[in-house]
Design a protein around this motif. Sequence first.
Motif, short mmCIF file in Angstrom:
data_model
loop_
_atom_site.label_atom_id
_atom_site.label_comp_id
_atom_site.label_asym_id
_atom_site.label_seq_id
_atom_site.Cartn_x
_atom_site.Cartn_y
_atom_site.Cartn_z
N GLY A 1 41.56 30.64 -23.53
CA GLY A 1 40.37 31.41 -23.46
C GLY A 1 40.58 32.46 -22.49
N VAL A 2 41.08 32.28 -21.21
CA VAL A 2 41.29 33.14 -20.29
C VAL A 2 42.57 34.33 -20.61
N ALA A 3 43.51 33.71 -21.54
CA ALA A 3 44.56 34.83 -21.99
C ALA A 3 43.88 35.62 -23.00
N THR A 4 43.09 35.15 -23.87
CA THR A 4 42.40 35.89 -24.80
C THR A 4 41.56 36.88 -24.68
N ILE A 5 40.85 36.68 -23.42
CA ILE A 5 39.65 37.74 -23.11
C ILE A 5 40.37 38.84 -22.32
N GLY A 6 41.63 38.30 -21.48
CA GLY A 6 42.42 39.23 -20.78
C GLY A 6 43.15 40.27 -21.83
N GLY A 7 43.43 39.57 -23.11
CA GLY A 7 44.33 40.43 -23.95
C GLY A 7 43.39 41.32 -24.57
N PHE A 8 42.22 41.19 -25.01
CA PHE A 8 41.51 41.85 -25.68
C PHE A 8 41.02 42.87 -24.70
N GLY A 9 40.75 42.48 -23.43
CA GLY A 9 40.32 43.44 -22.66
C GLY A 9 41.56 44.61 -22.42
N VAL A 10 42.66 44.29 -22.38
CA VAL A 10 43.69 45.15 -22.34
C VAL A 10 43.50 46.09 -23.74
N ILE A 11 43.39 45.64 -24.75
CA ILE A 11 43.03 46.20 -25.94
C ILE A 11 42.18 47.57 -25.80
N THR A 12 40.98 47.00 -25.09
CA THR A 12 39.86 48.14 -25.10
C THR A 12 40.38 49.46 -24.17
N LEU A 13 41.46 49.25 -23.51
CA LEU A 13 41.84 50.36 -22.59
C LEU A 13 42.66 51.42 -23.33
N VAL A 14 43.33 50.88 -24.40
CA VAL A 14 44.56 51.79 -24.77
C VAL A 14 43.81 52.55 -26.16
#
Lengths: 653, 520
Positions: free
Chosen positions: B372-385
């Motif tokens: 869960g924590v890695a998933t939210i972090g990963g999608f969080g990065v996607i919102t920035l690019v």
Amino acid sequence: MNISSTLASVVASGQIEASNIDPSVNAPAVATGAFSFMWLLIALPLLGAAILLIFGKRTDKWGPYLAIAMSCGAFIVGAVMYLTMLGLPANDRPVNLHIWDWVIVGDFQAPIGMQLDQLSIIFVLLITFVGSLIHIYSLGYMKHDPEKRKFFAYLNLFVAAMLLLVTADSYLLLYVGWEGVGLASYLLIGFWQYKPSAAVAAKKAFVVNRVGDVGLSIAIMLMFVTFGSVTFSGVLEDPAAANESTLTWIGLALLLAACGKSAQFPLQSWLLDAMEGPTPVSALIHAATMVTAGVYLIVRSAPIFDAAPDARTAVMVIGAITLIFGAIIGCAKDDIKKALAGSTMSQIGYMILAAGLGPVGYVFAIFHLVTHGFFKANMFLGAGSIMHGMNDQLDMRRFGALRKVMVITFITFSCGWLAIMGVPPFAGFYSKDKIIEAAFGVNVIVGAVALLGAGITAFYMTRLWTMTFTGKSRWTDDNKHPHESSAVMWIPMAILAFLSVVAGFMLAGAIETWLAPVTGFEETELAVSSLVMECASLALVVLGATIAYLQYRRDVPLVAPQHVSPLTVAARQDLYGDAFNEEVFMRPGQWLTRSMVFFDNRGIDALVNGIAASLGGLSGRMRRIQTGFARSYALSMLAGAVIVVATLILVRM
Amino acid sequence: MNSLLAAGTSPEFALPSIEYRLISPILLVLGMAVISVLVEAFVPRAHRRVVQLVLTFSTLIVALILVVMLAGQRAVTAAGSLAVDGPALFMQGTLLVLALMAALLVAERGVDPAGDAFAARANALPGSIDEREFTKRGWLTTEVWCLFLFSVGGMMLFVTGTDLLILFVALEIMSLPLYLLAGIARRRRLLSQEAAMKYFLLGAFSSGFFLYGSALLYGFAGTVDLGGIADAITANAGQNGLLIAGTALIAVGLFFKVAAVPFHQWAPDVYQGSPTAITAFMASCVKVAAFGAMLRIMYVALGGVRWDWRPMFWVIAILTMFVGSIIALTQTDVKRMLAYSSVAHAGFLLIAVVATNEEGLAGAMFYLLAYGVATIGGFGVITLVRDSTGEATHLSSWAGLGKRSPWVAGAFAVFLLSFAGIPLTAGFIGKFAVFEAGVAGGAGWLVVAAVLASAIAVFFYGRVIVILLFSVPAADGPTVVVPSSFTAFAIAAGLSLTVVLGIIPQPFLDLAEKASIFVR
């Protein structure tokens, strides 16, 4: 900064100690009080390195001072630990600080912890003290280097890794420190990477060290299989429980590791090239501390070697070979740092030899390690000072008569010179003669080799000293005006010079009592009195020194003569160490690599690529099922439901 | 339920006893969700966002504190329909932590020049004049927060319910808001609406399976209480078609929610179409909730017939791991790739269900947290690019991102390493724990298959890392937007938890182990 006083208290306490110490009841206690801060030892320099590397150029101005502060801080922490330890009875001194359990799953346990005992505290003091002095020295030496900050960051990184190495409480964590110092060494040898020679030397050191590291990893795996543990307490508690041939293999694997890190035969070749690094690095890493990690490893693993006499003999033989090997190389080098590097190799040979003697020798291996740490660092810093004053000239044939222009360097260097030759009452006399005596007690041939080594040492060191400081000046045009270095450089040299003089008689006698609970200690039984031995070795030293002085006092040609004895030619070629590596390791290695590459391309790659291609193809086909139509998804779900029901019914039938 | 049935024998209706303290976190979240609706009705538009933000975050934080305070409780309450026990509380805690992180992503309005990630008005036709007008006025769909809270409340109920009816209700409370949330992306609205539609249709389909399965189990046991079903199984050891069919249909409903193959096909489309913050919420929290319920049903109610359903789970687990990993190999869209990766993770987690032992439960709980924590972090990065059209999710445009934004690319690489199960990340410990439980539970070969599937998975994660860090940046590539502290904090939290759980996992493993007993 007052290691002299702390070391003096070793003496004091050593004599007060009761002499009947039972090594069997020496299990480390849980660290409390001041000891619970021992993690600071590693944390401080690591923090320094991290700050300097992460914040980059912003720290250019104050970064070096921070690095020095961190290193000195680690020394203060170490000194506090040491003083605390002094106040404890001998059997309570080893303490263990459990930091955390990385993983405990079933049989596999990886606890992370630090252990401080009489052996590791000596290393801690040596590393942080010499390390701090060399940090300060570097302030002067690297003054004009544009990458000064990075240099200090790497030095701090080195100190942290080296402290981790000696305070780890398991072989696994020791391995982390072991690789850490290897990394720092690599970075610092190649610090001036724009010089191709430096880059190549760094790579060579890295590759040769990998060979040794394989030994350490094999040893750790064998330990885990044999003892089910990789902690010191788990492995060293009762190694005799394992069968002797396993222990011999573990011992040999540890020896291989030690050979790599400590530049012992046959893995010695990297050390000479490592002199491409800045001179403070040579002094700290490649003379005083890192290269002695192999000695630490062997002495730390003493119970294993005690239970595996064959492995111990191998250690002794390797030490004896390297001690002569390094000494001969030292005789033929004209490059002052390389001559000193040959000498380092040879002196570590002495330590390894002593460690291979067993309980009669462990203590003296460490004793010599400490004195050598002082006088060799001192001489390297002296060499650095000369280079500094001579426009980075390294060729001793272009020195001469520096005695008059670099008075302080001359005096400090001379202290180191007398110490390494073993002239009483300088430090080397106490430590080296003990090794020679102990060697004679175990085996006459080994003793003779050690004795002969003393003579050769006197020859090459006097050669170096004479060519550099006496005779006529042979300075070339580019450096007509040699000068003494600044105070920030000579004060560390002076402190080390002072210790080169006094460390021997301060520690003699006391260090045996101090270390005995950890390593065990037995008096050497000699047929002749030790006075006879001392006289014999002194006679050889005087002989060697006299020959060298007479030969090199006169005119030394600016270019090395070409028509010389085969031995000299061989010695100039590092006794064909590189050629040996090329023939024995590189050529067959290349052949092996080529055939493996061939097999890899035809066999394994075909297999791997085949799998990859078929998976890719499969993937491409499977993703077509993903049509995007909700109706087909629903169909797939229905099919899934049928599968689920069908499997359940099948199981029931 | 038992007490309800018992009450049926006496003429007057006995009020079931409810220990409000035990279910206070759930009540708080659901109650605040209702208040959040009132906020939408009565607070002026200009203040709604702030009020909703304060309300949501304080609710989640207080609920988390309540859950922590309840730690160690083991009781069945609310007339035997809710089990407040170790697994329930651990997963409620996990859900709240993940929901807090996801809420940070949802709250972000600094990365899109037009506002936050949601359409100005969900009912304006995409591309219409209305839409432009609403956007120009800067309206925000603050209803997102009510939906978000309802969904979180449903999830918390879903991991706590110990009664098939309550579980069904919880499933719907959790899912319905998600269908809506999936459909209100600001950018690429048609894709988003399509995703919502598909999710809704297929979700309804799967709910049907779940409900029908519940009915069949009721027919078998005469009760919807999980413990009662277990007792009925012990009592009638013989064959029973209702039990088998009920088990199968319940399982199908749950397989849909965790996106197991072949019930996974909604996942890539929905993950891609939804607003990325919602994808993060969905991918992490729904998985936790659905596995929580699945573990409870399979362990508590159907543990007695595990020899019957285990082979079926083997088949589904193997299919899920391999199909997820293999299809991910050729994905070119980052969000779709993570969707398939989440499918593969569902496969690994199914091993923990198959294990049916305490280690399996504890391992699954740790795994869900790590994932869960890695998933939210990963999608969080996607919102920035992003590029001019919104998020740039095509892999080719991510080439060489590490050269320009080393921190963002480095964080994404860490999340991928954790997904791949590389040591010193949380994912490694999670996989290790689940695989070990699988071996201990007699599923050795399943673990072998899982290791093979992980090897395939490492390949596609590795490929992305190589593209990210070692390839030449595209000339007209996307830019990495500097977010407000909302997203930055979410990514930092994900990153640090991923690393901390990888380096010091023992306290968390111990906690999960202590919590790994269901009450019935």
